[in-house]
Design an enzyme around this catalytic site. Sequence first.
Site, PDB file in Angstrom:
ATOM      1  N   ILE A  12       0.843  -1.207   0.000  1.00 45.85           N
ATOM      2  CA  ILE A  12       0.000   0.000   0.000  1.00 45.85           C
ATOM      3  C   ILE A  12       0.878   1.256   0.000  1.00 45.85           C
ATOM      4  CG2 ILE A  12      -1.895   1.206   1.177  1.00 45.85           C
ATOM      5  CD1 ILE A  12      -2.559  -1.651   2.397  1.00 45.85           C
ATOM      6  N   ASP A  32      12.154   2.465   5.658  1.00 45.22           N
ATOM      7  CA  ASP A  32      11.701   1.078   5.482  1.00 45.22           C
ATOM      8  C   ASP A  32      12.893   0.178   5.779  1.00 45.22           C
ATOM      9  OD1 ASP A  32       9.204  -0.252   3.437  1.00 45.22           O
ATOM     10  OD2 ASP A  32      10.826  -1.481   4.236  1.00 45.22           O
ATOM     11  N   LEU A  34      13.026  -2.916   4.815  1.00 41.90           N
ATOM     12  CA  LEU A  34      13.006  -3.919   3.735  1.00 41.90           C
ATOM     13  C   LEU A  34      12.806  -5.342   4.271  1.00 41.90           C
ATOM     14  CD1 LEU A  34      15.816  -2.497   1.390  1.00 41.90           C
ATOM     15  CD2 LEU A  34      13.362  -2.043   1.341  1.00 41.90           C
ATOM     16  N   ASP A  61      15.328   0.476  10.661  1.00 35.15           N
ATOM     17  CA  ASP A  61      14.272  -0.179  11.432  1.00 35.15           C
ATOM     18  C   ASP A  61      13.727   0.816  12.464  1.00 35.15           C
ATOM     19  OD1 ASP A  61      13.771  -3.458  12.151  1.00 35.15           O
ATOM     20  OD2 ASP A  61      13.061  -1.926  13.567  1.00 35.15           O
ATOM     21  N   PHE A  86       3.756  -5.341  10.572  1.00 34.85           N
ATOM     22  CA  PHE A  86       3.499  -6.708  10.115  1.00 34.85           C
ATOM     23  C   PHE A  86       1.986  -6.867   9.994  1.00 34.85           C
ATOM     24  CE2 PHE A  86       7.603  -7.498  12.502  1.00 34.85           C
ATOM     25  CZ  PHE A  86       8.371  -7.573  11.356  1.00 34.85           C
ATOM     26  N   SER A  87       1.541  -7.717   9.052  1.00 34.76           N
ATOM     27  CA  SER A  87       0.094  -7.734   8.789  1.00 34.76           C
ATOM     28  C   SER A  87      -0.503  -9.124   8.560  1.00 34.76           C
ATOM     29  CB  SER A  87      -0.209  -6.840   7.579  1.00 34.76           C
ATOM     30  OG  SER A  87       0.448  -7.356   6.443  1.00 34.76           O
ATOM     31  N   THR A 127      -6.920  -1.255  10.415  1.00 33.56           N
ATOM     32  CA  THR A 127      -7.508  -2.419   9.744  1.00 33.56           C
ATOM     33  C   THR A 127      -8.908  -2.731  10.258  1.00 33.56           C
ATOM     34  OG1 THR A 127      -7.279  -4.822   9.566  1.00 33.56           O
ATOM     35  CG2 THR A 127      -6.249  -3.818  11.454  1.00 33.56           C
ATOM     36  N   TYR A 153      -2.784  -9.287  15.757  1.00 28.50           N
ATOM     37  CA  TYR A 153      -2.626  -8.283  14.696  1.00 28.50           C
ATOM     38  C   TYR A 153      -3.640  -7.149  14.897  1.00 28.50           C
ATOM     39  CZ  TYR A 153      -3.208  -6.000  10.205  1.00 28.50           C
ATOM     40  OH  TYR A 153      -3.353  -5.042   9.228  1.00 28.50           O
ATOM     41  N   ASP A 297     -11.960 -16.747  10.587  1.00 27.17           N
ATOM     42  CA  ASP A 297     -12.562 -16.035   9.453  1.00 27.17           C
ATOM     43  C   ASP A 297     -14.037 -15.742   9.721  1.00 27.17           C
ATOM     44  OD1 ASP A 297     -10.463 -15.760   7.688  1.00 27.17           O
ATOM     45  OD2 ASP A 297     -10.896 -17.614   6.602  1.00 27.17           O
TER      46      ASP A 297
HETATM   47  N1  UFG Z   1      -9.479 -17.468   1.332  1.00 26.50           N
HETATM   48  C1  UFG Z   1      -9.624 -18.709   0.738  1.00 26.50           C
HETATM   49  N2  UFG Z   1      -8.516 -19.316   0.235  1.00 26.50           N
HETATM   50  C2  UFG Z   1      -7.275 -18.756   0.308  1.00 26.50           C
HETATM   51  C3  UFG Z   1      -7.136 -17.490   0.914  1.00 26.50           C
HETATM   52  C4  UFG Z   1      -8.260 -16.868   1.424  1.00 26.50           C
HETATM   53  O1  UFG Z   1     -10.719 -19.263   0.666  1.00 26.50           O
HETATM   54  O2  UFG Z   1      -6.319 -19.389  -0.155  1.00 26.50           O
HETATM   55  C5  UFG Z   1     -10.674 -16.794   1.863  1.00 26.50           C
HETATM   56  C6  UFG Z   1     -10.588 -16.510   3.349  1.00 26.50           C
HETATM   57  O3  UFG Z   1     -11.032 -17.623   4.071  1.00 26.50           O
HETATM   58  C7  UFG Z   1     -11.495 -15.278   3.470  1.00 26.50           C
HETATM   59  C8  UFG Z   1     -11.331 -14.561   2.127  1.00 26.50           C
HETATM   60  O4  UFG Z   1     -10.780 -15.540   1.245  1.00 26.50           O
HETATM   61  O5  UFG Z   1     -12.805 -15.685   3.596  1.00 26.50           O
HETATM   62  C9  UFG Z   1     -10.382 -13.395   2.188  1.00 26.50           C
HETATM   63  O6  UFG Z   1      -9.180 -13.819   2.814  1.00 26.50           O
HETATM   64  P1  UFG Z   1      -7.838 -12.945   2.808  1.00 26.50           P
HETATM   65  O7  UFG Z   1      -6.794 -13.772   3.479  1.00 26.50           O
HETATM   66  O8  UFG Z   1      -7.554 -12.457   1.434  1.00 26.50           O
HETATM   67  O9  UFG Z   1      -8.223 -11.685   3.676  1.00 26.50           O
HETATM   68  P2  UFG Z   1      -8.835 -11.602   5.147  1.00 26.50           P
HETATM   69  O10 UFG Z   1     -10.266 -11.200   4.996  1.00 26.50           O
HETATM   70  O11 UFG Z   1      -8.569 -12.800   5.944  1.00 26.50           O
HETATM   71  O12 UFG Z   1      -7.928 -10.482   5.809  1.00 26.50           O
HETATM   72  C10 UFG Z   1      -7.713  -9.198   5.267  1.00 26.50           C
HETATM   73  C11 UFG Z   1      -6.325  -8.747   5.644  1.00 26.50           C
HETATM   74  C12 UFG Z   1      -6.201  -8.592   7.120  1.00 26.50           C
HETATM   75  C13 UFG Z   1      -7.290  -7.708   7.644  1.00 26.50           C
HETATM   76  C14 UFG Z   1      -8.636  -8.184   7.181  1.00 26.50           C
HETATM   77  C15 UFG Z   1      -9.672  -7.205   7.604  1.00 26.50           C
HETATM   78  O13 UFG Z   1      -5.378  -9.696   5.190  1.00 26.50           O
HETATM   79  O14 UFG Z   1      -4.952  -8.021   7.408  1.00 26.50           O
HETATM   80  O15 UFG Z   1      -8.653  -8.322   5.772  1.00 26.50           O
HETATM   81  O16 UFG Z   1     -10.866  -7.439   6.990  1.00 26.50           O
HETATM   82  F1  UFG Z   1      -7.266  -7.724   8.974  1.00 26.50           F
END
Ligand code: UFG
Length: 335
Positions: A12, A32, A34, A61, A86-87, A127, A153, A297
């Site tokens: 971002i 950064d 890196l 850092d 970290f995220s 977030t 996180y 999730d």
């Molecule tokens: N998903 C899959 N298969 C994968 C990866 C993800 O089915 O291989 C699903 C996940 O279960 C979820 C959706 O796709 O339902 C989105 O998953 P992401 O990992 O892309 O994103 P997240 O919603 O888990 O998380 C993101 C950011 C976080 C943040 C969050 C806030 O990565 O840092 O959004 O909504 F906290």
Amino acid sequence: MQILVTGAAGYIGSHVVKQLLEQTDYKIVIIDNLSTGFDSTIETLKSLDTTKSRIKFYNQDLSNWSEIEKIFEENCIKEIIHFAAFSQVAESMKNPIKYYSNNTINTTNLINIATKYGVKKFIFSSTAAVYGEVSSENIPIKESLITNPINPYGSSKLFSESIIKDVASIKNDFKYIILRYFNVAGADLDGKVGECHNPETHLIPLVIKTALGKRESIKIFGDDYDTPDGTCIRDYIHVCDLADAHIEALKYLDTNESDTFNCGYGYGYSVKEVVEMVKKVSNVEFKIEIEKRRVGDPAVLISDNTKIKTKMNWTPKYNDLELICKTALEWEKRI
Ligand code: UFG
């Protein structure tokens, strides 16, 4: 005047610096280490600076407090956009100290130095993870919803939010905007910068890697949720619209008070809909495997974006899943 952007070698941050170069006159100081970003991204950003004098990069850092203070001594930093963090949710559950140290302690130190050197504006990358599990009656999520993170996180970001607010409450000339990102996706339309995480855990880049044959299959984590097609629903925001929100946030603080805003489109797509869209834009059939649910999730996460659209002058330009997937695909072909 100089603006400090921490974490500009990341996903971002790099898009924001590109837009700062294109849309503003700021001189940009980058810090950064890196650790998750890339030197090549800094080189790309420098190559986009036609004056060759607007970017100053420090490979440093944020935990090296004395070195960070020297950077403030050497420059006239009055505004900050703070991305360095970290995220990864899963990693934060295995190694919480890593998250609290970098995301919370280093942010605290940065704010401490920032106020000592007269920083006036602080834009903070937060977030939707601060909301935690949200029940269906609270979807779409308003900023006023009680925060209740369910992983380190989200907690590490929420602690930082509190520290920023507490400091601003006693320092009249220190103003902040907290931006709570929903699911950031897509890439720069010129293809200069894009998403690159190692390891990659996000849905859209993983589906695209599968379409390009870089992975054998895409695993769908659960198809038994209480949603129309059984898969989780997320609010995907194009990274360029999100970058734009940061530029608008800087302008907003010229005449308005500190505030917190959701960044999303207020509309959600299911995992299956994303997979179908990637098939459409890539014109490739690929293997899909249904796996069990991923721990932590929530079924549905959708922002209420009324506040940012009405209070701040933010108008989304790329709220189109097809464009998000196309730009992500073009980027993935390059890397
Ligand atoms: N998903 C899959 N298969 C994968 C990866 C993800 O089915 O291989 C699903 C996940 O279960 C979820 C959706 O796709 O339902 C989105 O998953 P992401 O990992 O892309 O994103 P997240 O919603 O888990 O998380 C993101 C950011 C976080 C943040 C969050 C806030 O990565 O840092 O959004 O909504 F906290």
